[in-house]
Design an enzyme around this catalytic site. Structure first.
Site, PDB file in Angstrom:
ATOM      1  N   VAL A  66      33.826  25.508  34.224  1.00 12.55           N
ATOM      2  CA  VAL A  66      33.839  24.333  35.088  1.00 12.55           C
ATOM      3  C   VAL A  66      32.453  24.032  35.646  1.00 12.55           C
ATOM      4  O   VAL A  66      32.046  22.867  35.724  1.00 12.55           O
ATOM      5  CB  VAL A  66      34.868  24.514  36.228  1.00 12.55           C
ATOM      6  CG1 VAL A  66      34.499  25.673  37.144  1.00 12.55           C
ATOM      7  CG2 VAL A  66      35.001  23.235  37.042  1.00 12.55           C
ATOM      8  N   ALA A  67      31.683  25.068  36.012  1.00 14.83           N
ATOM      9  CA  ALA A  67      30.357  24.839  36.583  1.00 14.83           C
ATOM     10  C   ALA A  67      29.396  24.292  35.530  1.00 14.83           C
ATOM     11  O   ALA A  67      28.717  23.282  35.750  1.00 14.83           O
ATOM     12  CB  ALA A  67      29.819  26.137  37.184  1.00 14.83           C
ATOM     13  N   LYS A 116      28.819  31.401  24.824  1.00 12.62           N
ATOM     14  CA  LYS A 116      28.926  32.664  24.106  1.00 12.62           C
ATOM     15  C   LYS A 116      30.037  32.662  23.057  1.00 12.62           C
ATOM     16  O   LYS A 116      29.979  33.391  22.071  1.00 12.62           O
ATOM     17  CB  LYS A 116      29.158  33.780  25.120  1.00 12.62           C
ATOM     18  CG  LYS A 116      28.986  35.184  24.594  1.00 12.62           C
ATOM     19  CD  LYS A 116      29.084  36.150  25.768  1.00 12.62           C
ATOM     20  CE  LYS A 116      28.966  37.585  25.340  1.00 12.62           C
ATOM     21  NZ  LYS A 116      29.090  38.506  26.501  1.00 12.62           N
ATOM     22  N   ALA A 143      42.204  30.329  34.947  1.00 12.38           N
ATOM     23  CA  ALA A 143      42.537  30.101  36.354  1.00 12.38           C
ATOM     24  C   ALA A 143      43.922  29.483  36.465  1.00 12.38           C
ATOM     25  O   ALA A 143      44.169  28.402  35.938  1.00 12.38           O
ATOM     26  CB  ALA A 143      41.491  29.198  37.000  1.00 12.38           C
ATOM     27  N   GLY A 146      44.763  27.028  41.117  1.00  8.26           N
ATOM     28  CA  GLY A 146      44.403  25.640  41.348  1.00  8.26           C
ATOM     29  C   GLY A 146      43.040  25.494  41.983  1.00  8.26           C
ATOM     30  O   GLY A 146      42.190  26.388  41.913  1.00  8.26           O
ATOM     31  N   GLU A 193      47.963  28.975  49.194  1.00  5.81           N
ATOM     32  CA  GLU A 193      47.726  30.317  48.681  1.00  5.81           C
ATOM     33  C   GLU A 193      47.225  31.202  49.818  1.00  5.81           C
ATOM     34  O   GLU A 193      47.000  30.739  50.942  1.00  5.81           O
ATOM     35  CB  GLU A 193      46.723  30.288  47.523  1.00  5.81           C
ATOM     36  CG  GLU A 193      47.254  29.564  46.287  1.00  5.81           C
ATOM     37  CD  GLU A 193      46.316  29.675  45.107  1.00  5.81           C
ATOM     38  OE1 GLU A 193      45.321  30.415  45.195  1.00  5.81           O
ATOM     39  OE2 GLU A 193      46.567  29.002  44.089  1.00  5.81           O
ATOM     40  N   ASP A 216      26.290  38.887  31.669  1.00  4.37           N
ATOM     41  CA  ASP A 216      25.045  38.534  30.996  1.00  4.37           C
ATOM     42  C   ASP A 216      24.093  37.749  31.903  1.00  4.37           C
ATOM     43  O   ASP A 216      22.882  37.960  31.870  1.00  4.37           O
ATOM     44  CB  ASP A 216      25.342  37.705  29.741  1.00  4.37           C
ATOM     45  CG  ASP A 216      26.300  38.412  28.797  1.00  4.37           C
ATOM     46  OD1 ASP A 216      26.203  39.644  28.679  1.00  4.37           O
ATOM     47  OD2 ASP A 216      27.150  37.735  28.195  1.00  4.37           O
ATOM     48  N   HIS A 232      41.977  41.327  42.252  1.00 10.37           N
ATOM     49  CA  HIS A 232      43.166  40.505  42.492  1.00 10.37           C
ATOM     50  C   HIS A 232      44.336  41.435  42.759  1.00 10.37           C
ATOM     51  O   HIS A 232      44.584  42.370  41.997  1.00 10.37           O
ATOM     52  CB  HIS A 232      43.460  39.614  41.295  1.00 10.37           C
ATOM     53  CG  HIS A 232      44.363  38.469  41.641  1.00 10.37           C
ATOM     54  ND1 HIS A 232      45.707  38.643  41.904  1.00 10.37           N
ATOM     55  CD2 HIS A 232      44.118  37.153  41.792  1.00 10.37           C
ATOM     56  CE1 HIS A 232      46.245  37.477  42.196  1.00 10.37           C
ATOM     57  NE2 HIS A 232      45.307  36.549  42.131  1.00 10.37           N
ATOM     58  N   ARG A 275      42.978  38.121  50.008  1.00 12.89           N
ATOM     59  CA  ARG A 275      43.175  39.036  48.885  1.00 12.89           C
ATOM     60  C   ARG A 275      42.778  40.471  49.180  1.00 12.89           C
ATOM     61  O   ARG A 275      43.441  41.403  48.731  1.00 12.89           O
ATOM     62  CB  ARG A 275      42.399  38.513  47.670  1.00 12.89           C
ATOM     63  CG  ARG A 275      43.037  37.279  47.077  1.00 12.89           C
ATOM     64  CD  ARG A 275      42.236  36.736  45.915  1.00 12.89           C
ATOM     65  NE  ARG A 275      42.937  35.617  45.316  1.00 12.89           N
ATOM     66  CZ  ARG A 275      42.452  34.871  44.330  1.00 12.89           C
ATOM     67  NH1 ARG A 275      41.254  35.140  43.853  1.00 12.89           N
ATOM     68  NH2 ARG A 275      43.148  33.877  43.835  1.00 12.89           N
ATOM     69  N   HIS A 317      38.658  41.198  39.415  1.00 17.34           N
ATOM     70  CA  HIS A 317      38.969  39.781  39.222  1.00 17.34           C
ATOM     71  C   HIS A 317      37.770  38.863  39.377  1.00 17.34           C
ATOM     72  O   HIS A 317      37.521  38.019  38.518  1.00 17.34           O
ATOM     73  CB  HIS A 317      40.057  39.380  40.216  1.00 17.34           C
ATOM     74  CG  HIS A 317      40.484  37.951  40.112  1.00 17.34           C
ATOM     75  ND1 HIS A 317      40.992  37.411  38.944  1.00 17.34           N
ATOM     76  CD2 HIS A 317      40.486  36.939  41.026  1.00 17.34           C
ATOM     77  CE1 HIS A 317      41.288  36.132  39.149  1.00 17.34           C
ATOM     78  NE2 HIS A 317      40.979  35.827  40.392  1.00 17.34           N
ATOM     79  N   GLU A 334      30.534  31.522  39.160  1.00 17.24           N
ATOM     80  CA  GLU A 334      30.735  32.919  39.550  1.00 17.24           C
ATOM     81  C   GLU A 334      29.472  33.756  39.424  1.00 17.24           C
ATOM     82  O   GLU A 334      29.290  34.737  40.143  1.00 17.24           O
ATOM     83  CB  GLU A 334      31.853  33.541  38.723  1.00 17.24           C
ATOM     84  CG  GLU A 334      32.261  34.931  39.211  1.00 17.24           C
ATOM     85  CD  GLU A 334      33.463  35.492  38.482  1.00 17.24           C
ATOM     86  OE1 GLU A 334      33.807  36.670  38.730  1.00 17.24           O
ATOM     87  OE2 GLU A 334      34.084  34.772  37.665  1.00 17.24           O
ATOM     88  N   ARG A 371      36.165  36.239  48.442  1.00 19.44           N
ATOM     89  CA  ARG A 371      36.446  34.836  48.120  1.00 19.44           C
ATOM     90  C   ARG A 371      37.844  34.434  48.569  1.00 19.44           C
ATOM     91  O   ARG A 371      38.815  35.143  48.321  1.00 19.44           O
ATOM     92  CB  ARG A 371      36.312  34.620  46.616  1.00 19.44           C
ATOM     93  CG  ARG A 371      36.691  33.206  46.161  1.00 19.44           C
ATOM     94  CD  ARG A 371      36.483  33.034  44.677  1.00 19.44           C
ATOM     95  NE  ARG A 371      37.421  33.799  43.890  1.00 19.44           N
ATOM     96  CZ  ARG A 371      38.564  33.333  43.424  1.00 19.44           C
ATOM     97  NH1 ARG A 371      38.933  32.104  43.699  1.00 19.44           N
ATOM     98  NH2 ARG A 371      39.346  34.091  42.676  1.00 19.44           N
ATOM     99  N   SER A 382      36.978  29.033  44.010  1.00 23.76           N
ATOM    100  CA  SER A 382      35.993  29.258  42.949  1.00 23.76           C
ATOM    101  C   SER A 382      35.759  28.006  42.112  1.00 23.76           C
ATOM    102  O   SER A 382      34.603  27.634  41.855  1.00 23.76           O
ATOM    103  CB  SER A 382      36.431  30.417  42.054  1.00 23.76           C
ATOM    104  OG  SER A 382      37.727  30.186  41.536  1.00 23.76           O
TER     105      SER A 382
END
Length: 851
Positions: free
Chosen positions: A30-31, A53, A64, A67, A132, A231, A252, A301, A362, A386, A397, A402
């Site tokens: 997503v990023a 990669k 994910a 949400g 959540e 990496d 998690h 969490r 996680h 991340e 987090r 995220s």
């Protein structure tokens, strides 16, 4: 035997091919894809290259389930989202980074939807919101029930495929290229497979963005995919960037337990399952989260993971259970179809059986240290997602932050690169392999060590850690650097080297942080220690190995009591700013001579206990400030006991707090403490009255910038304590176009364009004083319209006209008597400047008990 150092560059063959780009994005989650699309939109002529990669659709994003957290419900506010995030981060969040995320997040999400992402909606077509762990509001949007990441990835991949963005798949990035001044000049990479480009090559670019995801594969059991081998963090260390807070690896709490010997990527049971009502139980069916945290099964969490591990120890069990049998088959199949299918695949029917769960690695809350624009310490090198440490997550987090962080900071980086527009520099000589005396490639880890590294990390640096276990892991990692055989450069040896580099850095930080905080749990130091550890561990890689620097958290410089400082931070306030207010107030009160009356009438050695008592009914606010004043005057000799919490309703005669200390100190601090406490409680009390007046209408009471100099943040906090919400904190939070701006710009359309050009993505609000001004403003894209001095009849007409296309605020001429009638028109907010500029103080006094 000579133990080789952690390499500062990966040994590799010389690049056999070279390509040019303006920006190279490493990673396709997503990023990375959001950044590539955003920058391509800002610079249509630029050459944007995405390196991934695996295939473009691989990576952590698609896994994910839960949400994306964003403030979309009118009953929710960015300040509440900020507060929940700060609480989860346990004192180490960067408040400004969190504020940026929660305020810019909703619009970033809307742009993702505009890109093509389809989220679940209700029968009326409105986005479904759920809750959540750690969230006190329903603010999680989801797709496909529990397939949010997959839908986000699908939409972004499709948009990239339809754009001019170039993609190189199956490519492992090796190292950063720099020019003669140390600026970023590109990357080397290895394409796995055959095609137009294969083997080691180079991409020359003046801006490189690391969006490589996490490092979960450093552990034996993780929710991360096989490509998540750290990496980006390893490359950044070799490039000279700083890595921060690597010890905060989130485990998690509810990962499907597949047996004690299960390794690799494990199926995740989303936190959203608990958000919908599932509960944690042990083998006897006992709900063990009750009494552990006020949110019970929806606690943050780290709290849940620790509680599960403690219960496993107490009972000798290898796992706990998540019980959602009461959902029924329909809900399982429609709300959580992916999880339902995974459970069935492993022989568990969640409709009729509780699900066996245990914590697994996680998410990395730490990573490559960046600023609010995503910049690392290496010019031209950025990081987001991340792999980065933006400061948003702190020590732990908050669920579903995220993907939101990836969206927001990707857009910020794109805007920064667009603004900077790096100029071409000197040509960079491509790297050549550096041999050791016997001719073997230097510094690469033997791929056969990978499972041993992972096993040691899970055993000694996992959820449960201590000096003894961490020392054993450190010793094992040191031994893994040596190998009796030649290690050839290849994908497996490069990945093993990255894992070893990251594991070594993580263990070094975990050994150093001798406390328990967030997702870092030391068995030998079970308590959080703000006095020593309210700070960050910054890691760098030199020829001597991993070096570490302790950096005090930006809030640590205050002299406030740790409890008060932590409470202020968690409330979204700056303790340093609060301390400045306290210091200024005490200077005004004491001057040079101090409290001459108390000094003259009270013996120096006398001590007393005093009660701070409400003299009227109301809502209390400012207890941490009052405590700070008493502690500032009396030092360690003052003991404060709170009887209530900020935001609680109190009655006449209720004791709010009890203070014990030197009598002179108590009386000297009394007036300053009560000034702050009565004023803020007055703001909270008045807000509470307005909130009660509109209860059940759907409208919310909010403030304005009509605040006393220096007290804005505190007065706005008091509004939140009273049940109201905040509008803009400053003139930079959002653009508010008023009549004078329209005149100066030459029209409302011109004003809109000027704001959009100067501040892309900033929310735009418009104030109007006639109903005929609404439609033109909507046509320009106003997200919020402020209806100034509208009659009740015109407010109702405006609500019908707008039809939900923008949020509406009523302001001007409002009274408590008319509040409910105004709210019933359907407006979203009632703006009440009087909350902060003219609220009467709540009568509160301090009574000495006497000897």
């Amino acid at each position: 035997m000579t133990i080789p150092a952690i390499p500062q560059r990966l040994t590799a063959p010389p690049p056999g091919w070279t390509v040019e780009a303006d920006v190279v994005v490493v990673g396709s989650g997503v990023a990375g894809l959001t950044l590539a699309l955003r920058y391509a939109a800002l610079e249509p002529a630029a050459r944007v290259l995405v390196v991934t990669k695996d295939v473009l659709s691989s990576g952590s994003t698609r896994w994910a389930q839960g949400g994306i957290a964003a403030v979309l419900d009118p009953a929710d506010t960015p300040e509440e989202h900020l507060s929940d995030t700060l609480l989860a981060g346990v004192g180490l969040c960067d408040t400004e980074a969190v504020r940026a995320m929660v305020t810019e997040g909703p619009d970033a999400l809307r742009r993702l939807i505009a890109t093509g992402a389809r989220f679940d909606t209700d029968a009326a077509g409105e986005l479904q919101l759920t809750r959540e762990g750690g969230h006190r509001r329903d603010r999680i949007v989801h797709a496909g029930g529990d397939a949010t990441g997959a839908e986000v990835q699908r939409a972004l991949v499709q948009a990239v495929r339809e754009s001019a963005i170039e993609v190189i798949e199956h490519a492992l990035v090796l190292d950063l290229l720099k020019d003669a001044e140390g600026r970023t000049a590109g990357v080397t990479l290895h394409v796995m497979g055959e095609g137009e480009r294969d083997g080691v090559g180079a991409v020359r670019a003046r801006a490189v963005v690391l969006a490589t995801g996490g490092m979960g594969q450093v552990y034996a059991a993780t929710t991360n995919p096989v490509v998540s081998t750290g990496d980006g963090v390893a490359l950044a260390l070799r490039a000279g960037a700083v890595v921060r807070d690597l010890e905060f690896v989130q485990f998690h709490p509810t990962v499907l337990w597949l047996g004690e010997d299960a390794t690799g990527q494990q199926p995740l049971i989303s936190e959203a399952v608990r958000g919908e009502g599932a509960v944690l139980v042990d083998a006897d069916g006992t709900r063990f989260m009750r009494g552990v945290h006020e949110l019970a099964d929806l606690a943050p969490r780290d709290v849940v993971a620790k509680a599960i591990m403690r219960r496993m120890r107490e009972t000798g069990a290898a796992h706990m259970y998540l019980d959602a049998r009461h959902f029924g088959e329909h809900k399982w199949r429609t709300r959580f179809p992916t999880i339902h299918a995974v459970c069935l695949e492993h022989g568990i029917d969640p409709v009729t059986q509780p699900i066996p769960v245990a914590p697994a690695a996680h998410y990395a809350s730490g990573g490559v240290r960046v600023d609010l624009r995503g910049r690392t310490g290496v010019p031209g090198l950025y990081a987001c997602g991340e792999v980065a440490c933006t400061g948003v997550h702190g020590a732990n987090r908050l669920a579903s932050n995220s993907l939101l962080e990836g969206l927001v900071f990707a857009e910020r980086i794109a805007a920064d690169i667009h603004t900077v527009r790096p100029a071409p520099g000197d040509s960079v000589p491509l790297p050549v392999p550096v041999p050791v005396p016997d001719g073997r490639p230097a510094g690469l880890a033997d791929p056969r060590t990978r499972p041993r590294i992972q096993a040691h990390m899970s055993r000694g640096a996992g959820v449960l850690r201590g000096e003894e276990s961490l020392a054993e892991v450190a010793k094992a990692l040191l031994g893994a650097r040596w190998t009796p055989v030649a290690v050839e450069p290849c994908t497996e040896s490069w990945e093993a080297t990255n894992l070893l580099t990251v594991a070594s850095a993580l263990v070094a930080a975990a050994r150093n942080r001798e406390e328990t905080r967030g997702s870092h749990w030391r068995e030998d130091f079970p308590d959080r220690n703000d006095a020593w550890w309210l700070g960050h561990l910054d890691l760098t890689l030199t020829s001597e190995g991993i070096t570490m620097t302790y950096v005090p958290h930006e809030r640590r410089t205050t002299g406030l009591p740790p409890r008060a400082a932590a409470e202020l931070t968690e409330a979204g306030l700056d303790p340093a700013g609060v301390e400045a207010v306290v210091e200024a107030a005490l200077r005004e009160d004491l001057q040079e001579a101090g409290d001459v009356t108390s000094a003259a009438t009270i013996p120096a050695g006398r001590t007393d206990t005093a009660d701070v008592v409400a003299r009227a009914d109301g809502v209390v606010c400012g207890l941490a400030l009052a405590e700070a004043v008493f502690s500032r005057v009396g030092g360690d000799g003052v003991v404060v006991e709170r009887r209530v919490k900020d935001g609680e309703r109190v009655s006449r005669g209720d004791v709010l707090m009890t203070v014990t200390g030197a009598t002179r100190d108590l009386l000297t601090a009394e007036r300053t403490a009560l000034n702050l406490l009565t004023h803020l409680s007055g703001v909270a009390t008045l807000t509470g009255r307005w909130t009660e007046a509109v209860a059940g209408t759907g409208a919310r009471i909010r403030d304005s910038r009509k605040t006393l100099p220096g007290l804005r943040a505190l007065e706005k906090y008091a509004v939140r304590c009273g049940g109201g919400v905040n509008h803009r904190m400053s003139l930079s939070d959002a653009a508010l176009i008023k009549d004078n701006h329209v005149v100066a710009a030459g029209g409302v359309a011109e004003a809109f364009r000027a704001v959009r050009d100067a501040y892309p993505g900033l929310p735009i609000e418009v104030e109007v004083d006639r109903i005929d001004q609404i439609e033109p403003v909507l046509a320009e894209g106003a997200e919020e319209i402020l209806l100034d001095n509208f009659s009740v009849e015109d407010l109702a007409r405006a609500v019908r006209l707008v039809g939900g296309r923008a949020r509406l605020e009523s302001s001007g001429g409002l009274t408590l008597d008319s509040a409910r009638e105004v709210a019933a028109t359907g407006v979203d907010y009632l703006a009440v400047g009087a909350l902060t500029h003219s609220a009467p103080a709540l009568d509160i006094a301090m009574d000495l008990r006497g000897n």
